[in-house]
Design an enzyme around this catalytic site. Structure first.
Site, PDB file in Angstrom:
ATOM      1  N   ARG A 161       0.994  -1.516   0.349  1.00 36.53           N
ATOM      2  CA  ARG A 161       0.128  -0.033   0.278  1.00 36.53           C
ATOM      3  C   ARG A 161       0.812   1.081  -0.427  1.00 36.53           C
ATOM      4  O   ARG A 161       0.253   2.155  -0.679  1.00 36.53           O
ATOM      5  CB  ARG A 161      -0.885  -0.003   0.926  1.00 36.53           C
ATOM      6  CG  ARG A 161      -1.966  -0.399   1.034  1.00 36.53           C
ATOM      7  CD  ARG A 161      -2.489  -0.948   2.584  1.00 36.53           C
ATOM      8  NE  ARG A 161      -1.939  -1.577   3.162  1.00 36.53           N
ATOM      9  CZ  ARG A 161      -2.004  -3.367   4.063  1.00 36.53           C
ATOM     10  NH1 ARG A 161      -2.971  -3.709   3.344  1.00 36.53           N
ATOM     11  NH2 ARG A 161      -1.093  -3.429   4.465  1.00 36.53           N
ATOM     12  N   ARG A 266      10.299  -0.417   9.747  1.00 36.18           N
ATOM     13  CA  ARG A 266      10.067  -0.066  11.120  1.00 36.18           C
ATOM     14  C   ARG A 266      11.641  -0.392  10.911  1.00 36.18           C
ATOM     15  O   ARG A 266      12.631  -0.837  10.129  1.00 36.18           O
ATOM     16  CB  ARG A 266      10.281  -1.999  11.505  1.00 36.18           C
ATOM     17  CG  ARG A 266       8.705  -2.312  11.553  1.00 36.18           C
ATOM     18  CD  ARG A 266       7.433  -1.658  12.829  1.00 36.18           C
ATOM     19  NE  ARG A 266       6.389  -1.345  12.854  1.00 36.18           N
ATOM     20  CZ  ARG A 266       5.361   0.090  12.932  1.00 36.18           C
ATOM     21  NH1 ARG A 266       6.001   1.162  11.953  1.00 36.18           N
ATOM     22  NH2 ARG A 266       4.166  -0.351  12.891  1.00 36.18           N
ATOM     23  N   GLU A 295      13.175   2.134  20.365  1.00 32.21           N
ATOM     24  CA  GLU A 295      12.529   3.829  19.891  1.00 32.21           C
ATOM     25  C   GLU A 295      12.177   3.838  22.103  1.00 32.21           C
ATOM     26  O   GLU A 295      11.668   2.436  22.372  1.00 32.21           O
ATOM     27  CB  GLU A 295      11.330   3.600  19.314  1.00 32.21           C
ATOM     28  CG  GLU A 295      11.566   3.095  18.212  1.00 32.21           C
ATOM     29  CD  GLU A 295      10.465   3.262  17.505  1.00 32.21           C
ATOM     30  OE1 GLU A 295       9.327   3.188  17.412  1.00 32.21           O
ATOM     31  OE2 GLU A 295      10.671   3.005  15.807  1.00 32.21           O
ATOM     32  N   HIS A 317       9.146   8.634  14.669  1.00 38.02           N
ATOM     33  CA  HIS A 317       8.313   7.770  14.406  1.00 38.02           C
ATOM     34  C   HIS A 317       6.703   8.598  14.081  1.00 38.02           C
ATOM     35  O   HIS A 317       5.480   8.123  14.980  1.00 38.02           O
ATOM     36  CB  HIS A 317       7.917   6.950  15.635  1.00 38.02           C
ATOM     37  CG  HIS A 317       7.137   5.391  14.471  1.00 38.02           C
ATOM     38  ND1 HIS A 317       7.166   3.892  15.019  1.00 38.02           N
ATOM     39  CD2 HIS A 317       6.563   5.314  13.833  1.00 38.02           C
ATOM     40  CE1 HIS A 317       6.823   3.102  13.843  1.00 38.02           C
ATOM     41  NE2 HIS A 317       6.193   4.056  13.428  1.00 38.02           N
TER      42      HIS A 317
HETATM   43  P1  NAD Z   1       1.949  -3.874   3.106  1.00 39.79           P
HETATM   44  O1  NAD Z   1       1.349  -5.287   3.516  1.00 39.79           O
HETATM   45  O2  NAD Z   1       0.662  -3.155   2.233  1.00 39.79           O
HETATM   46  O3  NAD Z   1       2.969  -3.604   2.098  1.00 39.79           O
HETATM   47  C1  NAD Z   1       3.915  -4.285   2.743  1.00 39.79           C
HETATM   48  C2  NAD Z   1       4.907  -4.287   1.213  1.00 39.79           C
HETATM   49  O4  NAD Z   1       6.314  -5.322   1.176  1.00 39.79           O
HETATM   50  C3  NAD Z   1       4.028  -5.849   1.036  1.00 39.79           C
HETATM   51  O5  NAD Z   1       4.365  -5.983  -0.839  1.00 39.79           O
HETATM   52  C4  NAD Z   1       5.761  -7.214   0.740  1.00 39.79           C
HETATM   53  O6  NAD Z   1       5.718  -8.164  -0.254  1.00 39.79           O
HETATM   54  C5  NAD Z   1       6.776  -6.856   0.453  1.00 39.79           C
HETATM   55  N1  NAD Z   1       7.623  -7.134   0.830  1.00 39.79           N
HETATM   56  C6  NAD Z   1       7.966  -8.489   2.435  1.00 39.79           C
HETATM   57  N2  NAD Z   1       9.596  -8.919   2.510  1.00 39.79           N
HETATM   58  C7  NAD Z   1       9.853  -7.982   1.705  1.00 39.79           C
HETATM   59  C8  NAD Z   1      11.473  -8.373   1.595  1.00 39.79           C
HETATM   60  N3  NAD Z   1      11.959  -8.708   1.948  1.00 39.79           N
HETATM   61  N4  NAD Z   1      11.352  -6.945   0.666  1.00 39.79           N
HETATM   62  C9  NAD Z   1      10.883  -5.972  -0.476  1.00 39.79           C
HETATM   63  N5  NAD Z   1       9.360  -6.339  -0.252  1.00 39.79           N
HETATM   64  C10 NAD Z   1       9.346  -6.855   0.925  1.00 39.79           C
HETATM   65  O7  NAD Z   1       1.956  -2.500   3.922  1.00 39.79           O
HETATM   66  P2  NAD Z   1       1.851  -1.048   4.306  1.00 39.79           P
HETATM   67  O8  NAD Z   1       0.852  -0.863   4.304  1.00 39.79           O
HETATM   68  O9  NAD Z   1       2.360  -0.891   2.836  1.00 39.79           O
HETATM   69  O10 NAD Z   1       2.867  -1.066   5.553  1.00 39.79           O
HETATM   70  C11 NAD Z   1       4.065  -1.608   5.423  1.00 39.79           C
HETATM   71  C12 NAD Z   1       4.974  -1.088   6.572  1.00 39.79           C
HETATM   72  O11 NAD Z   1       5.225   0.632   6.914  1.00 39.79           O
HETATM   73  C13 NAD Z   1       4.335  -1.626   7.640  1.00 39.79           C
HETATM   74  O12 NAD Z   1       4.411  -3.040   7.519  1.00 39.79           O
HETATM   75  C14 NAD Z   1       4.865  -0.709   9.220  1.00 39.79           C
HETATM   76  O13 NAD Z   1       5.392  -1.170   9.280  1.00 39.79           O
HETATM   77  C15 NAD Z   1       5.398   0.318   8.573  1.00 39.79           C
HETATM   78  N6  NAD Z   1       4.723   1.598   8.801  1.00 39.79           N
HETATM   79  C16 NAD Z   1       4.758   2.700   9.507  1.00 39.79           C
HETATM   80  C17 NAD Z   1       4.772   3.544   9.677  1.00 39.79           C
HETATM   81  C18 NAD Z   1       5.489   5.232  10.683  1.00 39.79           C
HETATM   82  O14 NAD Z   1       4.586   5.893  11.009  1.00 39.79           O
HETATM   83  N7  NAD Z   1       6.903   4.625  10.205  1.00 39.79           N
HETATM   84  C19 NAD Z   1       3.390   3.886   9.026  1.00 39.79           C
HETATM   85  C20 NAD Z   1       2.480   3.212   8.461  1.00 39.79           C
HETATM   86  C21 NAD Z   1       3.228   2.412   8.144  1.00 39.79           C
END
Ligand code: NAD
Length: 370
Positions: A161, A266, A295, A317
């Site tokens: 996403r 993360r 953190e 964060h």
């Molecule tokens: P998502 O599940 O839609 O997308 C994650 C993608 O990463 C997936 O398409 C998956 O196939 C891919 N992936 C898995 N292993 C991988 C690898 N080894 N190499 C490359 N790609 C790989 O999740 P999302 O909604 O896009 O969110 C992603 C992450 O962002 C969340 O899990 C969360 O930890 C982090 N996040 C952080 C904040 C923040 O405030 N900093 C906010 C929102 C999300």
């Protein structure tokens, strides 16, 4: 009339909670801004609460589920990432847990982009110059210059996403894009972005032709001016392509010495010791971080080294920390609204009580028909 459900929330999430109170729920909210100790969560669960509202700061594992055996019905997490919740344990105890995907996607991608821009254009150093009255003259290249983003190449690591939303933002800045995702390649989306890029070029909106494609991880790192990370934290054993320390000495050395790394995913996805060394020894141009291995960032973190401060942006964060995204009570707009809706869906048996049909439940696999 609903049974009077008892809820313990490990933090306040604002107005969205009034929906629970209006429905007659008995809601207790931990009053401090810090995370409660795990022992308190266990105590509350043992006292028989039906639902827990958690944040990414709360470790939710077998100990918690054991304390709530036969009483805890749902864990509603206000975040999209859920690496603090032990999925295997939740499944063993058959407790569904929910998250708040989608509503934070654009805000997080926007922040990831802005953070890289701030780093590359040296905005932090430039503001210091102004504030500290060190801005003595306008000069073509003194005291320093930044690097443009427009027209450069960016690696998008993880095209879920947030990765896809990041692609959309980068397209607006005429960037070329090298995408990598071992589990999910969205070629329809990438093709649509390419069509958009081609149209911008043929209609004279973009001067240069730009492109986007999927490539192997190493190719993405070697050929990019920016690298933006959008993966979940996956520890060894949780995936065939774990992301723990995906960025380490070996992979950081693949990047160009002028390239910038951005991490809003993360913290443990990046080996911080290796990154601090990469910045000190100039294997890469700089890093902008929103998340850390520990953190809040410890006082003795090597990332705080003043000698790399101009090349290392450190955010608390904060990527999803925007007003509507965090707190809107509408489940289609705010994390708070979506968190509360996830909790209600499970407790009030929406979707005919079929957990596998509830949109915000993560661990649907534990509830498949047998
Ligand atoms: P998502 O599940 O839609 O997308 C994650 C993608 O990463 C997936 O398409 C998956 O196939 C891919 N992936 C898995 N292993 C991988 C690898 N080894 N190499 C490359 N790609 C790989 O999740 P999302 O909604 O896009 O969110 C992603 C992450 O962002 C969340 O899990 C969360 O930890 C982090 N996040 C952080 C904040 C923040 O405030 N900093 C906010 C929102 C999300």
């Amino acid at each position: 009339m609903n049974k009077k459900f008892r809820i313990f929330a490990t933090c306040d999430i604002g107005e969205a909670f009034s929906r629970l109170r209006e429905r007659g729920y008995d809601l207790e909210v931990y009053p401090q801004p810090q995370a409660p100790p795990k022992s308190l969560i266990i105590e509350k669960v043992r006292s028989g609460v039906d639902g827990l509202v958690t944040t990414l700061r709360d470790p939710i594992d077998a100990e918690v589920f054991e304390a709530g055996k036969d009483t805890l019905k749902v864990v509603a997490q206000i975040a999209v990432g859920f690496d603090n919740i032990n999925r295997a344990d939740a499944n063993r105890y058959k407790v569904p847990f929910t998250h708040t995907a989608d509503v934070l996607t654009e805000a997080t991608a926007e922040f990831a982009f802005l953070m890289l821009g701030m780093l590359a254009r040296q905005m932090w150093s430039a503001e210091h110059l102004t504030r500290e009255s060190q801005w003595g003259f306008w000069h073509p290249y003194l005291p320093f210059l930044g690097d443009e983003i427009t027209g450069k190449t960016i690696a998008i690591i993880g095209t879920g996403r947030i990765g896809l939303a990041m692609i959309k933002k980068c397209a607006g800045f005429d960037m070329n894009m090298l995408c990598y995702d071992p589990a999910y390649e969205n070629h329809d989306y990438i093709n649509a972005i390419q069509e958009l890029m081609d149209l911008r070029h043929t209609r004279g909106i973009s001067k240069e032709k730009t492109w986007i494609k999927y490539v192997p991880f190493e190719t993405a790192l070697r050929n990019s001016d920016f690298v933006s990370v959008h993966v979940p934290l996956l520890r060894p054993g949780e995936s065939s392509t774990p992301t723990l320390h995906l960025f380490n000495e070996t992979t950081l050395k693949l990047m160009k010495p002028t390239a910038f790394l951005g991490n809003t995913s993360r913290g443990p996805v990046v080996d911080e010791k290796a990154l601090a060394r990469a910045l000190r020894e100039k294997w890469i141009g700089g890093a902008a971080l929103d998340v850390y291995e520990k953190e809040p960032l410890p006082a003795d973190s090597p990332l705080r080294d003043p000698s790399i401060a101009d090349r290392c942006r450190l955010m608390p964060h904060f990527a999803s920390a925007a007003r509507i995204t965090r707190l809107d009570p509408d489940p289609n707009k705010g994390m708070a609204g979506r968190c509360v809706q996830g909790l209600i869906d499970v407790l009030e048996s929406n979707y005919g009580g079929d957990v596998t049909k509830m949109p915000y439940v993560v661990n649907k696999e534990a509830f498949g028909k047998t």
